[in-house]
Design an enzyme around this catalytic site. Structure first.
Site, PDB file in Angstrom:
ATOM      1  CB  CYS A 130      -7.278   2.470  16.446  1.00 51.74           C
ATOM      2  SG  CYS A 130      -6.448   3.878  15.384  1.00 51.74           S
ATOM      3  CG  HIS A 138      -9.886   5.931  19.116  1.00 51.39           C
ATOM      4  ND1 HIS A 138      -8.802   5.236  19.915  1.00 51.39           N
ATOM      5  CD2 HIS A 138      -9.230   6.061  17.917  1.00 51.39           C
ATOM      6  CE1 HIS A 138      -7.414   5.196  19.458  1.00 51.39           C
ATOM      7  NE2 HIS A 138      -7.633   5.679  18.217  1.00 51.39           N
ATOM      8  CD  GLU A 181     -10.963   4.110  22.766  1.00 54.10           C
ATOM      9  OE1 GLU A 181     -11.643   3.869  21.900  1.00 54.10           O
ATOM     10  OE2 GLU A 181      -9.500   4.482  22.527  1.00 54.10           O
TER      11      GLU A 181
HETATM   12  N1  GLN Z   1      -1.235   4.806  13.252  1.00 50.45           N
HETATM   13  C1  GLN Z   1      -1.443   3.841  14.361  1.00 50.45           C
HETATM   14  C2  GLN Z   1      -1.058   2.341  13.808  1.00 50.45           C
HETATM   15  O1  GLN Z   1      -0.584   2.168  12.962  1.00 50.45           O
HETATM   16  C3  GLN Z   1      -2.996   3.583  14.880  1.00 50.45           C
HETATM   17  C4  GLN Z   1      -3.399   4.858  15.477  1.00 50.45           C
HETATM   18  C5  GLN Z   1      -4.270   4.663  16.712  1.00 50.45           C
HETATM   19  O2  GLN Z   1      -4.225   3.654  17.416  1.00 50.45           O
HETATM   20  N2  GLN Z   1      -5.057   5.856  16.903  1.00 50.45           N
HETATM   21  O3  GLN Z   1      -0.490   1.693  14.693  1.00 50.45           O
END
Ligand code: GLN
Length: 197
Positions: free
Chosen positions: A91, A181, A183
């Site tokens: 992410c 994610h 994890e």
């Molecule tokens: N929206 C976040 C970003 O732009 C990422 C979201 C997340 O890591 N769950 O950094």
């Protein structure tokens, strides 16, 4: 299909988990469950410990990039990633790895040849869960939280997973980036794949 690797000894691996901000604890727990040693990176001094791979967790990529720079960790880690140290970015971690970020200046590592779009699913679809194929692993559970997707996979990278026509995971050598994610689900296969790199 079993989610847990059988007879896999991960005790020789020390994984550094970036712990300046975000969801690093869940990665730590999953890696420890798999038998790996884990250290947390908060400041430059932490880089003096020995570790052979790196996890970049979810969170807020702009904040993480800023803290990495302020703590003088960005360049030393970038050099190690560019030198082939295995890295798993999830992410926000994917955003830090991405060479290009659409419409934003995140200024992370820029080592993974992809273009990502942040918060790409809009507000209503900000969070969702599904199962989809991932590389050679078959279907894995995927939890998305205000996730980016990969708008373009560059010629040095390859697609690992696609959901609804959008690329959600890519790999370039020892770098793996996921929009979701791994994890947060109990399936440990992606972390095991990372430990096998
Ligand atoms: N929206 C976040 C970003 O732009 C990422 C979201 C997340 O890591 N769950 O950094």
């Amino acid at each position: 299909m079993s989610n847990s690797p059988i007879n896999t000894d991960n005790s020789a691996h020390t994984v550094a988990v970036l712990a300046v901000q975000g969801a690093f604890l869940e990665h730590r727990l999953m890696l420890e469950k798999l038998g790996a040693r884990v250290i947390e990176l908060r400041q430059a001094r932490d880089l003096e410990q020995s570790f052979d791979r790196l996890v970049l967790p979810g969170g807020e990529s702009t904040v993480q990039a800023k803290l990495l720079r302020e703590q003088n960790m960005l360049e030393p880690l970038r050099e190690r990633i560019a030198g082939g140290m295995p890295v798993l970015g999830t992410c926000a971690g994917l955003i830090l790895l991405a060479k290009n970020v659409e419409g934003n200046e995140v200024n992370g590592f820029g080592t993974l040849d992809v273009t990502v779009k942040r918060n790409a699913y809009g507000r209503q679809l900000g969070s969702f869960h599904c199962d989809a194929n991932f590389g050679d692993l078959g279907a894995v559970p995927m939890t998305f939280i205000r996730a980016p997707y990969i708008a373009e996979v560059g010629s040095n990278a390859e697609t690992l997973a696609t959901v609804d026509g959008h690329v959600v995971a890519a790999r370039q050598g020892n770098q793996i980036g996921t929009s979701f994610h791994p994890e947060l689900d109990s399936d440990t296969r992606i972390h095991q794949l990372f430990l096998n790199l």
